[in-house]
Motif scaffolding. Structure first.
Motif, PDB file in Angstrom:
ATOM      1  N   GLU A 243     122.557  39.431  26.189  1.00  0.00           N
ATOM      2  CA  GLU A 243     122.343  40.243  24.989  1.00  0.00           C
ATOM      3  C   GLU A 243     120.859  40.460  24.705  1.00  0.00           C
ATOM      4  O   GLU A 243     120.516  41.197  23.788  1.00  0.00           O
ATOM      5  CB  GLU A 243     123.014  39.589  23.770  1.00  0.00           C
TER       6      GLU A 243
ATOM      7  N   THR B 118     118.947  38.590  20.202  1.00  0.00           N
ATOM      8  CA  THR B 118     120.256  38.199  19.681  1.00  0.00           C
ATOM      9  C   THR B 118     120.187  36.888  18.911  1.00  0.00           C
ATOM     10  O   THR B 118     119.325  36.045  19.185  1.00  0.00           O
ATOM     11  CB  THR B 118     121.275  38.058  20.834  1.00  0.00           C
TER      12      THR B 118
ATOM     13  N   ALA C 172     125.201  33.615  24.110  1.00  0.00           N
ATOM     14  CA  ALA C 172     124.738  34.793  24.860  1.00  0.00           C
ATOM     15  C   ALA C 172     123.490  34.419  25.639  1.00  0.00           C
ATOM     16  O   ALA C 172     122.779  33.480  25.280  1.00  0.00           O
ATOM     17  CB  ALA C 172     124.411  35.933  23.894  1.00  0.00           C
TER      18      ALA C 172
END
Lengths: 425, 425, 425, 425
Positions: free
Chosen positions: B15, B19, B24
């Protein structure tokens, strides 16, 4: 005309364990014969003690936090110049060997003779030749012998990035020149061995280092040295002395394995290893481990005898005075039948900085010689008794008469499966 | 019917750095192409991450002073017997790989399948075959692949005195059997490599040890394994993983040099080295040093990626999350063009004992994958920029066009003397 | 008429992360305001960088295995005598501070002024007074300030057995004299702190040491120094700098705990601790540990900022350039609200031996200043964000509103028994 | 009805240095009187040997890489349940003390009695009381005595984040309960001492730790324990046992200095220190250093006698068999006149993992008892001879009749200036 620097010190003789004389041996009796299994030799032949010029004569007590503390008589005696000073030192060396009753000595080129002014190579050569000449005279007069010589390829600023591994060709050549001259000197003095200690052969950071090239250069230097020895007819033993951590932050000859691997990779068959005990412990191994690892590969050539401080992370070069440790080392040495040509117990050991009396030089060597002599006798007794060997033999007896040669993994696995149950322990 | 052990954990995706999603990747973008000089590959191909069955699935949080702390769902799920439990674990492994997006895994034989009751060898074999069968199904269903297999020759009491180096023939045979079965298992699963970590190949005291015999036995086992691989047509990479200090007080495969020396001595040409970073630091070397030392001898096969605690004297197997260190390692790896067959970054790393949530398993792997991905990109940028290489080239340029080949020491010394003055620095 | 030793070096200014200028700061922006919770200060005020006279001006590149390598222009400039040479160095110091943009400096008495010939105490005093006079002029002209002064009680051979702990009264008195003169010098220069680093305060062997007497003597010296400060009206901060292992094999001020214990035992309330990072790591602690341990006892006075080599067992005094480490240290410092009087980040760090260019002195300081500035900003961001603090608060919340004060063991045990079952974890 | 677990082992008696009996003492002659200066005591009174329940009876040979190896007869004897098993162990303990001829023992609460099912606190208490009852009977029957008791506050998962320093109040209370019950047990058994070893009192990362709060909690627990001892009329000695590095990555009671500083900061006057030799060496100090540092602060309470492996970075708990080291330790102990109440030489030492015979338990204890007895006699001889003390006295004689009390720094400096020249050395 040279002063007697040890006039107040008596000759050191064996007097046995009951003496109160501090200048006597309690255990080291040079001419006493000790038998190990079928081999009988005098203690002096088993032990082949050697005094190190650099520590004993040139040690000045400097440390990274302080100035020199020693004021040895050979340094404070009147002297007109550098060479005159060098001669006083050489005389001190042989006087010391004489008083102590040690047969062998070791030196670096720069220990015994100064570089020429401004690095003048001709003068440097003349200085070395002159000092070798004096040493030869003193050897002949005294019967003392050279165990090994070496070139100091680490003290000069020019070697700050390496000698045989320097990225600068001129520095590499300079190292080659020193090695040639030190080999010539060693030959002239009848030296039995020649040692390479790679003090600056390593790196500070991989980011600026081509490790492959540097190690190839080092191997080339070693090969050239070996070839030169052949050419001049010197049949002594070449030795690599491993050391980890200092002065290069990363030293190539880290330990016996690193040296052995390098020798194999570059097919350098004339070399053995000079194990220094304190270097061994700094590399995370016991000294006996390094000796045994070298011995089992037929690479154990000589020993720099000393010990470290388990609480310090650098080479403290203390005199080894510990009986159990001496015994462990002598067990390995006797297992291989003692030293061959070029091997001995060289005292790469120094007084503490605050120990500044000439007497202390004697006390230290005497105590370590006694410890090693006790270790010799203890190890001989253990080997002659045979119980330890029996224990080992029994431990491996399940392999007796069973060869792994030629058995495939499938065969071995099938044998195991036939047991039906895995061994418990 | 196997429970979804990570039902609450989302799939981990790239991501980017902005993020706030803890599940992630901020830097690891598996399919992003990274070019190093002329070679372009996806991140997943450069990095070849692998999850270790032993730590991630079997880690229980025990330490020498305390009982297990983890209560993983695959251990606490209802299970009728040992094999049922083993199947839950195998499913957990592939569920974890799936959620995390890692392509590779590694295992020991005993991680995945229990020994038979009372050491029954037939049952042990059946157990292993059953679990290999399940793993193969799960691999096929998921596309996940086996980086390397290994046999656990250290946990059982029977190996307390060594496996390949045991003084007891029955124990040696037992080790040979395990190696054969593990090789068979690795082949069945398409494993690219096979690792020997000699956890008990060492000694407690030299006094009861015949080092030469033990190392010959170990070499015989390695040769037999290599021969067996030929026989069954497995073309993967054999790897030795060096480790100092534990569990044997003195480990034979201490570091890269010890392993390389052993391989040369015994002419074991099919073997490379699996460098574990924490093992490197325990042996007194940086991890980059060990990688580079292996690389320059064409021995760098694979990497167990982790880090130690500089204040602790044992293998702490922490996840490597340090960007400068990741960059130093990737510089060496990229210098050799990345991994070949059998090589990857295997997470030989574990949670701290007091970290007991399933989420933590993800956080730890994600953070280390991100760190390594950043290291990859930083190293690629450095190599593509070329400035570092130029710096090195300039540093050694005095040797350009000059070969040491065939120059005698006398030649080299003569060249040096012609300089008249030694180089200053 | 003093030469401009850095004529070729530009003034170092903040240019930001995109610059390619090696003589610029990428992160350190001296006058940028950084707020931590409610306190806003300029970077220069949070960080209070200081340059160390001994390493930066007097560092010569000597190591235990080799001769000096540096040829600094202030050492090679023509100079008629020792004092002339000392003046060149002092000018070099202030030129360096000026070019680098650092506000503070630190020194030992012997760094700035030579001892009198043959140890002549009057001449020694005159030399020091003269150099203090010059330093005062240069301070006034430049606005630079003295962070702390100290007396070198370790380099001279007379201190080989200790200074405040010497068994020789004359040596103790000599140390007291140096301390008095260094306190006078510090006061004259407006120094904010005074540091005791006990380089020789320790022992080589317990067999010749009376530890109790030695530590009492040391405490007496500290008390006398404190009384003298009162008498002359100097209100600065006294600091003890702990260090393990070297140069004394056993150093009394081993770490923060040893120093804190000593201060409490001897009721020395005016003293705080100067934590050096490399000393911390040598004593087996992280630097952040030592800072936090001092902080929680209200003993954190100042920091000698540097780092060690995890693979070396001695003080390597490297420049700290690692962002995660810088952040960890700044977190502790900011937690206590930054430095008070007498505290700063003093660069007790040196170039590697083979780094011999004047430019390198700048590169090294710049890189470390940038690293610490990044650490400052990262730590401030972490503290301002508050998430870490929340995490800690939640971790201890079961103790909220519960005081251990006045609860007997029987009460506590009864509360526990009322739980009926021990907590799992 | 309890089996005789050592039926094949003879009573171990003193036979002198010439015996070939492996089950005899060569040097330890329990009732021989040894005089040190004016104090004469039997060897057993000087040495006060104690056997540790945890290592000798409960040691199982597990290590971080392998499963238990020992199959002690008291573990393999038929037993109906956990408490029956516990009783067999307790009988084994007293049988061992009887055969070996040792007077004292030490234990943790959990060594001797199992926790209740599911952590049931009532059952836990009943178990402990039952085993204390059995121990009391066995003590009365044999005349053996309890040196000290302690609570195991480290093995259970509930203590993974600390016991007295846990962030979880329920865990803290659980620890308090164990301490109370262990104090009660110790009192019931006439124990002379009570030890706190803070195995989990430390931290994994500063980022989640409030060091100040944790140490305050720990001090509160210690104070509560001290108050409880007063309340129940137990007049024994409280002891803190320092240890660095494990199991907490950062242990609060790092070494003697850390413990002494903590005791002073929190005004815990009833506590002394239990120095363990291997803990001393792990913290970077010699064992003699830690003993002497404690002795000179009147804090030396007891000794856990063992040794480490200088090549390993963790607590190996080996039996101390080295004569020089034994002598160094006994010199400190005899200098303070031997042990007071609560002090002894407790064998916190274990067999190597591959040593699995009951005989080995005897060999190990015998060898260490002999080594310590030799150390006692050597140290007594050195002290009685007086030469070492004379040497020390001479070394400090320049301070004779000179008090530092009340001399200002100005006075001391004036005395120094009157010398005109600084002392050389």
């Amino acid at each position: 005309e040279c002063p007697d620097f040890f006039a107040d010190i008596p000759y050191v003789r064996f007097e046995g364990n009951q003496t109160s004389n501090l200048f006597a041996f309690r255990h080291y009796d040079a001419d006493e014969v000790v038998c190990v299994r079928d081999t009988c030799r005098k203690q002096r032949e088993w032990l082949r003690f050697s005094v190190a010029f650099w520590h004993t004569i040139r040690g000045e007590g400097r440390d990274p936090f302080g100035e020199p503390t020693k004021q040895w008589p050979w340094e404070t005696a009147p002297a007109s110049d550098k060479m005159e000073r060098a001669k006083l030192r050489m005389n001190a060396m042989f006087q010391f060997l004489d008083k102590l009753g040690v047969d062998w000595w070791c030196f670096h080129d720069r220990d015994i003779a100064p570089e020429g002014e401004g690095g003048d190579l001709k003068e440097t050569e003349r200085n070395l030749l002159a000092m070798v000449g004096l040493a030869k005279e003193l050897q002949q007069a005294s019967g003392k012998k050279l165990l090994w010589a070496t070139a100091n390829l680490f003290s000069s600023p020019r070697y700050m990035n390496g000698a045989g591994t320097s990225p600068d060709k001129a520095v590499f050549l300079s190292a080659a020149l020193q090695v040639k001259q030190a080999l010539d000197a060693g030959k002239e003095l009848g030296g039995e061995g020649y040692v390479f200690w790679g003090g600056r052969e390593g790196y500070a950071t991989l980011l600026n280092t081509d490790m492959g090239v540097e190690l190839d250069h080092l191997a080339a230097l070693f090969r050239a040295a070996s070839g030169y020895a052949d050419k001049i007819g010197w049949r002594g033993q070449f030795l690599i002395e491993p050391k980890p951590r200092e002065p290069s932050a990363n030293q190539y000859d880290y330990d016996v394995s690193a040296a052995a691997s390098f020798l194999r990779q570059h097919n350098l068959q004339r070399f053995k290893i000079n194990v220094e005990c304190n270097h061994a412990t700094l590399s995370g191994h016991s000294c006996a481990h390094e000796l045994e690892l070298a011995r089992t590969q037929d690479l154990l050539g000589s020993i720099d005898i000393n010990r470290g401080d388990p609480q310090s992370g650098w080479d403290t070069d203390e005199f080894l005075m510990d009986l159990p440790e001496a015994t462990r080392l002598m067990l390995v040495l006797l297992e291989q039948g003692g030293f061959e040509r070029g091997g001995g117990l060289n005292f790469d050991a120094k007084l503490r900085r605050e120990s500044t009396n000439v007497e202390d030089l004697f006390y230290a060597h005497i105590a370590s010689m006694d410890a090693m002599a006790r270790g010799l006798k203890a190890a001989a007794a253990i080997l002659n008794d045979g119980a330890l060997k029996d224990l080992k033999t029994r431990r491996y007896r399940s392999f007796e008469g069973y060869s792994l040669e030629g058995r495939s993994l499938a065969d071995l696995a099938a044998e195991a499966m036939a047991m039906e149950v895995a061994p418990s322990h």
